[in-house]
Write a protein that holds these residues in place. Sequence first.
Motif: not given
Length: 298
Positions: A80-88, A100-105, A109-110, A112-119
């Motif tokens: 989905v890239g860096r544009k996460i439509p949901h806040r949490e 667990g539940t995390m804020h999109r910010a 940050r994770i 950028d630090q680990q070089g991973l992608k969000l699916v």
Amino acid sequence: MSAGCARWILSRTARAVCGGSQGYLTPGSRFPIPCERSNIIASSWRWSPFSTAVEDTEQTPAPKKKNKHDPKAHATINAVGRKIPHREIQVISETGENLGTMHRADVIRILDQQGLKLVLLSERKDPPTYRLMSGKQIHEEQLKLREKQKAKAAPLQVKELTFSSGIGAHDLSTKMKQVESWLEKKNHVRLTLRSGRGRPADNLDTTLEQIVQQMEVMVGFVSKPKTIRDGHAAMCILRPPSAKELSQNKKNKDEASQDDDSTSRSTESETPIPPAAGDTDATEGSIQQGSDGNKTFS
């Protein structure tokens, strides 16, 4: 009454009805010209509840399209890239651990630090579930989905092979290789074993099962061997093994090899090592027996 008087009375009446505008009898006309009020009356009658007339310009409203859920909408895995439509969001780690539940910010940050992608895994849950994945993992999952889609799209073919119980060993080996090639192409195979001429028709199902067990590849059963045609033949339907069956078979083979290695090692440790020939002679020569029967060492 003369015709002129009658015409004058009608014109005055028409003017009174139409309010004195556009409703009068012309000197050369035999009928009064319709006025604006008559048009209003006609149009109101047309839309009255007792009227069945329909305007030519009336159009029926188009039916609303139902928003059906497309089963193939999430058939692909994309980041989905860096544009996460949901806040949490609910986050699953790269190794499958629930973070667990995390804020999109924090999630960005994770990334950028680990070089991973969000699916995105599931948007229907509250909060939605996402997973951190590497580019290699996404590629592997995409390949798996493509294979599944190909398997679903391809029509299932059932091959048939019939042979008698008196078949020769070479011919049987050739036919079994053909069966193996069919199974490798993800086809089902129906095997029929019939009794040969002058041969007893006993235990044909057992014989067919033994033939299948002698195959070099692992197979699964849609229908296990059973007798048909009043016991004069046996039939079974083979299928390619599933991924779960293949993994279980590999696990069993690894455990069996480990057991064989441990058994061989224990056998080697329990077996005594015989002494060398020179050592035996030296030992025997150093032992002497006295006259009193006692052994002495020289």
